[in-house]
Design an enzyme around this catalytic site. Sequence first.
Site, mmCIF file in Angstrom:
data_model
loop_
_atom_site.group_PDB
_atom_site.id
_atom_site.type_symbol
_atom_site.label_atom_id
_atom_site.label_comp_id
_atom_site.label_asym_id
_atom_site.label_seq_id
_atom_site.Cartn_x
_atom_site.Cartn_y
_atom_site.Cartn_z
ATOM 1 N N CYS A 143 0.822 -1.223 0.000
ATOM 2 C CA CYS A 143 0.000 0.000 0.000
ATOM 3 C C CYS A 143 0.850 1.266 0.000
ATOM 4 C CB CYS A 143 -0.956 -0.018 1.180
ATOM 5 S SG CYS A 143 -1.942 -1.511 1.222
ATOM 6 N N HIS A 186 -3.371 6.932 1.584
ATOM 7 C CA HIS A 186 -3.812 5.598 1.178
ATOM 8 C C HIS A 186 -5.162 5.318 1.846
ATOM 9 C CE1 HIS A 186 -4.283 1.402 0.747
ATOM 10 N NE2 HIS A 186 -3.894 1.092 1.966
ATOM 11 N N ASN A 230 -10.147 -0.833 0.217
ATOM 12 C CA ASN A 230 -8.690 -0.656 0.170
ATOM 13 C C ASN A 230 -8.151 -1.338 -1.092
ATOM 14 O OD1 ASN A 230 -5.921 -0.973 0.480
ATOM 15 N ND2 ASN A 230 -6.021 -1.485 2.655
#
Length: 320
Positions: free
Chosen positions: A111, A247, A277
């Site tokens: 990520c 993020h 996500n």
Amino acid sequence: MVGKICGTGSYVPENYYDNHDIAKLVDTSDEWIRERTGIVRRHIVKDDTTVSMAVKAAKAALENGAVKAEELDLILVATITPNHITPGMACEVQKELGAVNAAGFDMSAACSGFVFAYNTAQAYIAAGVCKTVLIIGSESLSNIVNWEDRGSCILFGDGAGAAVIRAEDGEIKPCVMHSDGVKGEVLACESRHQRDWQKKEEAKETFLSMDGKEVFKFAVKKVPEVITELLEKTEYTAEDMDWFILHQANQRIIESVAKRMKVDIDKFPMNISEYGNTSSASIPILLDEMNRSGKLKKGQKLILAGFGAGLSWGATLVEW
Ligand code: COA
């Protein structure tokens, strides 16, 4: 020289699973997922792959920046879900784009991948090695998620985002990157190809595993720290920033970062409710949405911050 983002693009599959769909797979509820994460839907690949999404996002970014594929001299793909071990995604994307003058390689920083790729592109440009770089974050996490684990499967989605970065006169802007492999096991996925071939072992099917509480604690501590560390390398304060593009892991993580930084939450755009996500793709998807909706104005100062498996985390200053 410094790299300037001149075009952005993104792509998410049409197919999605909302929280009610997830509640048919594991013991959970729409209310629980919304409250704990802010996620309502996540888009999941059906006919697409990590490569095909990357190519669609890349084409949109090139078109947005009026850059021809032949002008690219480097393609960086941040991903933890590549189609193949080899060839790398960047070469597959290069072929599809006809980017005949570009070299390419993949980066595995989960990520944090897009921020790490952005910083890498800036370093190549500052060193005079490259002039026009395409960076992509693309993931089909649905392929590695354990759909029987309610502690993790609720979180993740698929998609891709891209940006074209062009060299212009100027100095490289501050950037920060960190890793802590000691804590790596709190968010991990074993290789599906790890086996003893001499014992004729079958390749195992392995899935993403996560200690949600530990990852949460890591994120709410390290993200404000890394943003502060970045700001200390500049003449700016947090108030001077127009946007904090984080993020998209969890709405509560982003709210906690805003609170700890004492910055208005309105400066922290979010689209997690729609996509969940998407790992390396989350920052460029959000960046592209903001660019196309006219929210990003010339001269604005943005901080991009990524964090996740590795563990890894980083931030970078972008002038729009
Ligand atoms: N639905 C319903 N209940 C659930 C659940 C779900 N999907 N997942 C866990 N639970 C239960 C647990 O079993 C536990 O029950 P118990 O108290 O009876 O044992 C309870 O809810 C609390 O679990 P806990 O893990 O403490 O929840 P939490 O508040 O920490 O939320 C996460 C879980 C995963 C949402 C949260 O920890 C998180 O977002 N962590 C960060 C993860 C992340 O962002 N990863 C990617 C980083 S890049």
